[in-house]
Structure formats: structure tokens, C-alpha cells
Design an enzyme around this catalytic site. Sequence first.
Site, PDB file in Angstrom:
ATOM      1  N   LYS A 185     -16.422 -43.666  45.452  1.00 39.32           N
ATOM      2  CA  LYS A 185     -16.462 -42.473  46.293  1.00 39.32           C
ATOM      3  C   LYS A 185     -17.254 -42.662  47.586  1.00 39.32           C
ATOM      4  CE  LYS A 185     -14.167 -39.390  43.804  1.00 39.32           C
ATOM      5  NZ  LYS A 185     -13.016 -38.660  44.340  1.00 39.32           N
ATOM      6  N   SER A 238     -12.831 -43.789  33.503  1.00 31.96           N
ATOM      7  CA  SER A 238     -11.610 -43.831  34.317  1.00 31.96           C
ATOM      8  C   SER A 238     -11.249 -45.272  34.655  1.00 31.96           C
ATOM      9  CB  SER A 238     -11.767 -42.993  35.585  1.00 31.96           C
ATOM     10  OG  SER A 238     -12.767 -43.520  36.421  1.00 31.96           O
TER      11      SER A 238
END
Lengths: 319, 110
Positions: A64, A280
Site C-alpha cells: 500500500k 492475502s
Amino acid sequence: MTLQTLEKSVSAFNAHSLSRNSLEAQVGNTPLLRLEKIERDAGLAPGVALYGKAEWFNPSGSVKDRAALNIIRTAEWSGKLRPGMTLLDSTSGNMGIAYAMLGTVRGYHVKLALPGNASPERIDILRTYGAELVLTDPLEGSDGAIQEARRLAQENPNYFYANQYNNPANWLAHYHTTANEIWRQSEGKITHFVAGLGTSGTFMGTTRRLKELDPRIETVAMQPDSPFNGLEGLKHMPSAIPPGIYDPQLPDIIHAVRTEDAHEMARRLARLEGLFLGISAAAAVVACIDLARELNEGVVVTVLPDNGFKYLRERFWKE
Amino acid sequence: MPTIRIPTPLRQYAGDQSAVSVEGHTAGDALDRLAQSYPELRQHLFENGKLRSFVNIYLNEEDIRYLDGPETEVKEDDTLMIIPSIAGGCLLEDDPWNVKRVNGASITRR
């Protein structure tokens, strides 16, 4: 995307030359790791290689940082984010941590709406960086956090609403950085690209650029098999608020992964490959293997968004 | 009858309801009756007859795993909440960070 937006974003990226010693300059250029033991364990054909982009090497510990940095720089360049303003967004965790780190570096107050069932580790990390948190109803999940951020944005004109789900600077970060790194690191040999869908920024940006570099590259978007899942940061698109930046026509294949399969892979990756990854990331490897089992040869590349430290409380590690 | 609050992603399998009242004297019993009334819910909540590892059940804001698990007693006016752990999260009511909450629902952190 218009050419104009693209150019704006490129210039935003270059507008401030980054000192090599700055924290921000450490965003991106992450290693591309071969997952050889996992390949053997899965019994893949000898001509098939699996690679993962080790995104926990980013300074706040996840992929991110790329999107957060480009969103902030693009907003600064366009004058939407100015000194003294508050950066506001919704997040389930990693994006918030990236904003909180970069906000501190660049002098912005950071305010985040996140679901009340975000992990205590994440909440503590965010608070340690000095971010202001609004916890939303855990029954509503990340969509509840999105709605709260929208409400706060409307009430407060002095907030810069970063809006990661709808901000093109999110996917453009991957268009400009992640995709080109993968192309260079795989020496142009990549044949398949796999990425999980959350905001969809990683998948959208990387895919668009890779398809320009070689239109034969097949792209696989991975998502949870159900709206009710334990895959942190990922969205079951058919049932979620659709991110504005998501184009359902772009993936060649959409592949669903069950939470328990990702858990099993997370344990395998730690014990076989020495990679202690987030859920994830493990789910992305599951999707890679499902795909790679059908190949005789190929270079399959995925993005491993973060490592496992923030998920230590999860019971599945001990199963 | 105790009430079970259903998280948004599961409401489609529970007749689009956000809360369902069911019979039951224990948390496990109540959840089982819920899955009997709405059979589509079962595969989302249970794996091999056990609660899936990322599914947390809160009794009046307390994780039942820290109470008596499925044997936790529930009374007439109790509320059970089904919350996906996402990342193992449960939050402290008297949070040292003093974070703000919206929409009322909260859970207790250990």
C-alpha cells in the site's frame, strides 16, 4: 483513463525529486522472489516458475505504500492536498498504515475510518503513527468504513478525501512502478500475472502496463470465494460496493479462493519456503498454483502484499 | 429468545435480515438452530461441524471462545454477534487509545 490524467500523474511522481536517503524513496523496487520449494511441493511442470513480489519490503510493510505515496503526491501536485489539511480515507488496515507513515513524513494529520474488527495490532500501529481513528460497525465490514469516510468527507471541506477505491492515482502507482519492476526483474519473460482484488488498484495498474509491454500476458484476478471470508484486504466483488477504479472487463480470468485454503498455504509458505506471509499473499499463491497446474511452461508472477506479523493472533497458524 | 445479529455479507443467506431470534440455551445450540432455519448459512459458518477458524461469535460483546465456547449459556434477552475475524480482531471496551466508535456495535478485546 485520459492521456492527460496519465501525464499529470507521471509529473506528480517526478515533481519532487526524492532524496535517496528519504523514507519515501524506499517505496517500491521490492525483490522478486522465486518460490521453488512451493513449485516442487505442488508438483508443477518443470517448465513452470512461480515468482512473488515481496511487498513487505516497503517501509510501512505493505504494497500500500505505492498507492498511498502516489495518491498523496498527485493530490499535492493538483493542489487538493495542502499543508494544514487532514487526509481522510477508509481502510481495513494496510492502506491506513501507509497513509499514517507518509502523513507523518509529509506533515499531514491522518484520519481513518476502519471496521471495528480490524486487528488490535493494526489499530495500535496506526495510533503509534499518530493517526486519528473512527471505528465503524464490525457487522458492516469495510463497506461500513467506506460509508463513514464518505459522510465525514461531505461534512468537512477541509479534509482531503483520498478515496482509495475511486482515485486513479491508486492504480496508476502500479502502472508506473509495480508493472515495470516485474517486467525488468523477470527479464520480460512473464507469461501470467496474478493479483488479489481489494481496491483492485494493484491488479488494474499492473495489468494495464503489462498488457502494453506484452499483450500475450494472461492476467488473473483473485477474490474470496464468498462475501463472508477471512481474506484480509480482499473483496468479493459481486457483493461489495464496487470500487470506481475496478473494470470487470480487464481480467482474463477471475479466480476464487477459499479462506481455509489460504490458511493452509500460509503455513506451508512459512515451513517450506521460509516466507511468513499475510493471508492475502497466501491466497495469491493458492491462485498461482491452481493456474500453474494447468501449464506446461510459463513464468507466473504475483504480488505478495504483506508479511504475517499483523496476523499472529489468528488461530489458523496453530492448526 | 436470544437474538443473533447477522453481518452484512451473510444477510443474503438469512432472508435479508440483520437480526434473527432463535431458540437455544447455549451459543452453539442457537447457531445450529439458525443454520437449520437458513440452511445456506451453514457452509459459511461451519467446516466439518466446527465453527470456521475466522468466524468469531460474541455474546453481548464478549468472544465466546473466552467464555465457554459453544457451551456458553445464553439467556432470553442476550445478543449474539457473528463477526468475521478478518485479522483476529476484537476490541477493548475501555480502550487505552480512546478511539471513537460509530453505529454503536463494539466488541471486547483480550
